[in-house]
Design a protein around this motif. Structure first.
Motif, PDB file in Angstrom:
ATOM      1  N   VAL A 119       0.805  -1.212   0.000  1.00 27.51           N
ATOM      2  CA  VAL A 119       0.000   0.000   0.000  1.00 27.51           C
ATOM      3  C   VAL A 119       0.847   1.275   0.000  1.00 27.51           C
ATOM      4  CG1 VAL A 119      -1.668   1.362   1.353  1.00 27.51           C
ATOM      5  CG2 VAL A 119      -2.080  -1.075   0.930  1.00 27.51           C
ATOM      6  N   PRO A 120       1.859   1.422   0.859  1.00 21.59           N
ATOM      7  CA  PRO A 120       2.616   2.680   0.850  1.00 21.59           C
ATOM      8  C   PRO A 120       3.241   3.026  -0.498  1.00 21.59           C
ATOM      9  CG  PRO A 120       3.093   1.453   2.843  1.00 21.59           C
ATOM     10  CD  PRO A 120       2.306   0.538   1.949  1.00 21.59           C
ATOM     11  N   ALA A 121       3.857   2.048  -1.155  1.00 20.54           N
ATOM     12  CA  ALA A 121       4.484   2.308  -2.451  1.00 20.54           C
ATOM     13  C   ALA A 121       3.436   2.654  -3.506  1.00 20.54           C
ATOM     14  CB  ALA A 121       5.312   1.105  -2.892  1.00 20.54           C
ATOM     15  N   ASP A 122       2.334   1.926  -3.504  1.00 20.74           N
ATOM     16  CA  ASP A 122       1.276   2.208  -4.476  1.00 20.74           C
ATOM     17  C   ASP A 122       0.652   3.573  -4.234  1.00 20.74           C
ATOM     18  OD1 ASP A 122       1.759  -0.294  -5.576  1.00 20.74           O
ATOM     19  OD2 ASP A 122       0.082  -1.260  -4.534  1.00 20.74           O
TER      20      ASP A 122
ATOM     21  N   ALA B  47       2.121   6.149  -2.723  1.00 21.34           N
ATOM     22  CA  ALA B  47       3.117   7.174  -3.064  1.00 21.34           C
ATOM     23  C   ALA B  47       3.120   7.430  -4.567  1.00 21.34           C
ATOM     24  CB  ALA B  47       4.499   6.747  -2.590  1.00 21.34           C
ATOM     25  N   GLU B  48       2.986   6.365  -5.323  1.00 22.05           N
ATOM     26  CA  GLU B  48       2.968   6.507  -6.786  1.00 22.05           C
ATOM     27  C   GLU B  48       1.755   7.319  -7.254  1.00 22.05           C
ATOM     28  OE1 GLU B  48       2.850   3.719 -10.804  1.00 22.05           O
ATOM     29  OE2 GLU B  48       3.128   2.781  -8.845  1.00 22.05           O
ATOM     30  N   VAL B  49       0.592   7.017  -6.710  1.00 20.57           N
ATOM     31  CA  VAL B  49      -0.609   7.742  -7.142  1.00 20.57           C
ATOM     32  C   VAL B  49      -0.581   9.193  -6.646  1.00 20.57           C
ATOM     33  CG1 VAL B  49      -2.232   7.179  -5.263  1.00 20.57           C
ATOM     34  CG2 VAL B  49      -3.076   7.449  -7.582  1.00 20.57           C
ATOM     35  N   ILE B  50      -0.017   9.437  -5.490  1.00 25.02           N
ATOM     36  CA  ILE B  50       0.116  10.818  -4.997  1.00 25.02           C
ATOM     37  C   ILE B  50       1.033  11.606  -5.933  1.00 25.02           C
ATOM     38  CG2 ILE B  50       1.021  12.270  -3.150  1.00 25.02           C
ATOM     39  CD1 ILE B  50       0.154   9.996  -1.194  1.00 25.02           C
ATOM     40  N   GLU B  51       2.133  10.991  -6.329  1.00 28.00           N
ATOM     41  CA  GLU B  51       3.062  11.667  -7.242  1.00 28.00           C
ATOM     42  C   GLU B  51       2.395  11.964  -8.583  1.00 28.00           C
ATOM     43  OE1 GLU B  51       7.527  11.174  -9.161  1.00 28.00           O
ATOM     44  OE2 GLU B  51       6.884   9.816  -7.560  1.00 28.00           O
ATOM     45  N   ILE B  52       1.611  11.024  -9.071  1.00 25.04           N
ATOM     46  CA  ILE B  52       0.891  11.242 -10.334  1.00 25.04           C
ATOM     47  C   ILE B  52      -0.076  12.416 -10.204  1.00 25.04           C
ATOM     48  CG2 ILE B  52      -0.863  10.253 -11.863  1.00 25.04           C
ATOM     49  CD1 ILE B  52       0.555   7.503 -11.376  1.00 25.04           C
ATOM     50  N   GLN B  53      -0.792  12.480  -9.092  1.00 21.19           N
ATOM     51  CA  GLN B  53      -1.801  13.521  -8.903  1.00 21.19           C
ATOM     52  C   GLN B  53      -1.206  14.894  -8.589  1.00 21.19           C
ATOM     53  OE1 GLN B  53      -4.307  11.516 -10.367  1.00 21.19           O
ATOM     54  NE2 GLN B  53      -5.494  13.003  -9.231  1.00 21.19           N
ATOM     55  N   THR B  54      -0.089  14.915  -7.836  1.00 24.65           N
ATOM     56  CA  THR B  54       0.459  16.200  -7.386  1.00 24.65           C
ATOM     57  C   THR B  54       1.698  16.634  -8.160  1.00 24.65           C
ATOM     58  OG1 THR B  54       1.920  15.214  -5.714  1.00 24.65           O
ATOM     59  CG2 THR B  54      -0.355  15.767  -5.036  1.00 24.65           C
TER      60      THR B  54
ATOM     61  N   GLU C 117       4.634  15.762  -7.332  1.00 25.47           N
ATOM     62  CA  GLU C 117       5.750  15.811  -6.390  1.00 25.47           C
ATOM     63  C   GLU C 117       6.046  14.410  -5.862  1.00 25.47           C
ATOM     64  OE1 GLU C 117       5.485  18.778  -3.390  1.00 25.47           O
ATOM     65  OE2 GLU C 117       4.506  20.211  -4.733  1.00 25.47           O
ATOM     66  N   PRO C 118       7.346  14.066  -5.788  1.00 18.17           N
ATOM     67  CA  PRO C 118       7.689  12.738  -5.261  1.00 18.17           C
ATOM     68  C   PRO C 118       7.355  12.622  -3.780  1.00 18.17           C
ATOM     69  CG  PRO C 118       9.668  14.030  -5.637  1.00 18.17           C
ATOM     70  CD  PRO C 118       8.510  14.839  -6.158  1.00 18.17           C
ATOM     71  N   VAL C 119       6.969  11.418  -3.384  1.00 18.65           N
ATOM     72  CA  VAL C 119       6.591  11.156  -1.992  1.00 18.65           C
ATOM     73  C   VAL C 119       7.340   9.920  -1.521  1.00 18.65           C
ATOM     74  CG1 VAL C 119       4.688  10.526  -0.465  1.00 18.65           C
ATOM     75  CG2 VAL C 119       4.295  12.139  -2.319  1.00 18.65           C
ATOM     76  N   ASN C 120       7.903  10.010  -0.329  1.00 19.90           N
ATOM     77  CA  ASN C 120       8.572   8.865   0.279  1.00 19.90           C
ATOM     78  C   ASN C 120       7.501   7.956   0.888  1.00 19.90           C
ATOM     79  OD1 ASN C 120       9.956   7.041   1.841  1.00 19.90           O
ATOM     80  ND2 ASN C 120      11.261   8.556   2.823  1.00 19.90           N
ATOM     81  N   PRO C 121       7.419   6.703   0.432  1.00 21.21           N
ATOM     82  CA  PRO C 121       6.401   5.798   0.987  1.00 21.21           C
ATOM     83  C   PRO C 121       6.488   5.656   2.509  1.00 21.21           C
ATOM     84  CG  PRO C 121       7.409   4.820  -0.950  1.00 21.21           C
ATOM     85  CD  PRO C 121       8.191   6.067  -0.633  1.00 21.21           C
ATOM     86  N   ASP C 122       7.691   5.821   3.077  1.00 22.38           N
ATOM     87  CA  ASP C 122       7.851   5.694   4.532  1.00 22.38           C
ATOM     88  C   ASP C 122       7.190   6.838   5.292  1.00 22.38           C
ATOM     89  OD1 ASP C 122       9.297   3.353   4.204  1.00 22.38           O
ATOM     90  OD2 ASP C 122      11.225   4.401   4.153  1.00 22.38           O
ATOM     91  N   SER C 123       6.878   7.928   4.596  1.00 27.02           N
ATOM     92  CA  SER C 123       6.244   9.065   5.274  1.00 27.02           C
ATOM     93  C   SER C 123       4.723   8.943   5.311  1.00 27.02           C
ATOM     94  CB  SER C 123       6.628  10.376   4.573  1.00 27.02           C
ATOM     95  OG  SER C 123       5.996  10.461   3.300  1.00 27.02           O
TER      96      SER C 123
END
Length: 125
Positions: A35-38, A40-47, A49-55
Motif C-alpha cells: 500500500v505505501p508504495a502504491d 506514493a505513486e498515485v500521490i506523485e501522479i496527482q500532485t 511531487e515525489p513522496v517517500n512511501p515511509d512518510s
C-alpha cells in the motif's frame, strides 16, 4: 509532507487505497505491505511531487467480524507488550533487592520466575 492513506479490503481480494487529502488519489494494492508504495505513486501522479512511501500513514479497514477480530488481536497484543515491559521492570527491581539482601541466585530465580542464569545476568547489568 505526510499523508493519511486509507486502505479498505474489497471482497475481490484487493485493498482499495485512497488518499483523502489528494483529490483523485485512488489505487489498488494486492497486499497491505504494498500500500505505501502504491499510494506514493498515485500521490506523485496527482500532485507532480515525489513522496517517500515511509512518510505515509496507512489506516487499514476490514469490514465486519474479521475487522473486529483483527482490532481485538492488536489491542490484546499491545496490552501484552505493556504487561511484559512492566514485568521486566519489576523483575529487575526484585532481583536487585533480593541480591542486595544476600539471596542465592538460584533462589532469586525461583522467587521471580526466571532462570538463575538470567538472574545472574540481571545482577551483573
Amino acid at each position: 509532507m505526510s499523508y493519511r492513506v486509507e486502505a479498505e479490503w474489497d471482497d475481490t481480494g484487493w485493498w482499495v487505497v485512497t488518499v483523502p487529502d489528494v483529490p483523485g488519489a485512488i489505487t489498488q494494492s494486492r497486499r497491505l505491505d504494498q500500500v505505501p508504495a502504491d499510494a506514493a505513486e498515485v500521490i506523485e501522479i496527482q500532485t507532480g511531487e515525489p513522496v517517500n512511501p515511509d512518510s505515509l500513514v496507512v489506516y487499514p479497514s476490514l469490514p465486519g467480524e474479521a475487522g473486529e477480530a483483527a482490532a481485538e488481536a492488536r489491542r490484546l497484543r499491545a496490552e501484552a507488550h505493556e504487561l511484559s515491559e512492566r514485568a521486566s521492570e519489576r523483575t529487575r527491581a526484585a532481583v536487585d533487592l533480593l541480591h542486595r539482601r544476600g539471596f542465592p541466585l538460584r533462589d532469586i530465580g525461583k522467587l521471580t520466575g526466571i532462570t538463575y542464569q538470567r538472574a545472574q545476568q540481571l545482577v551483573k547489568s
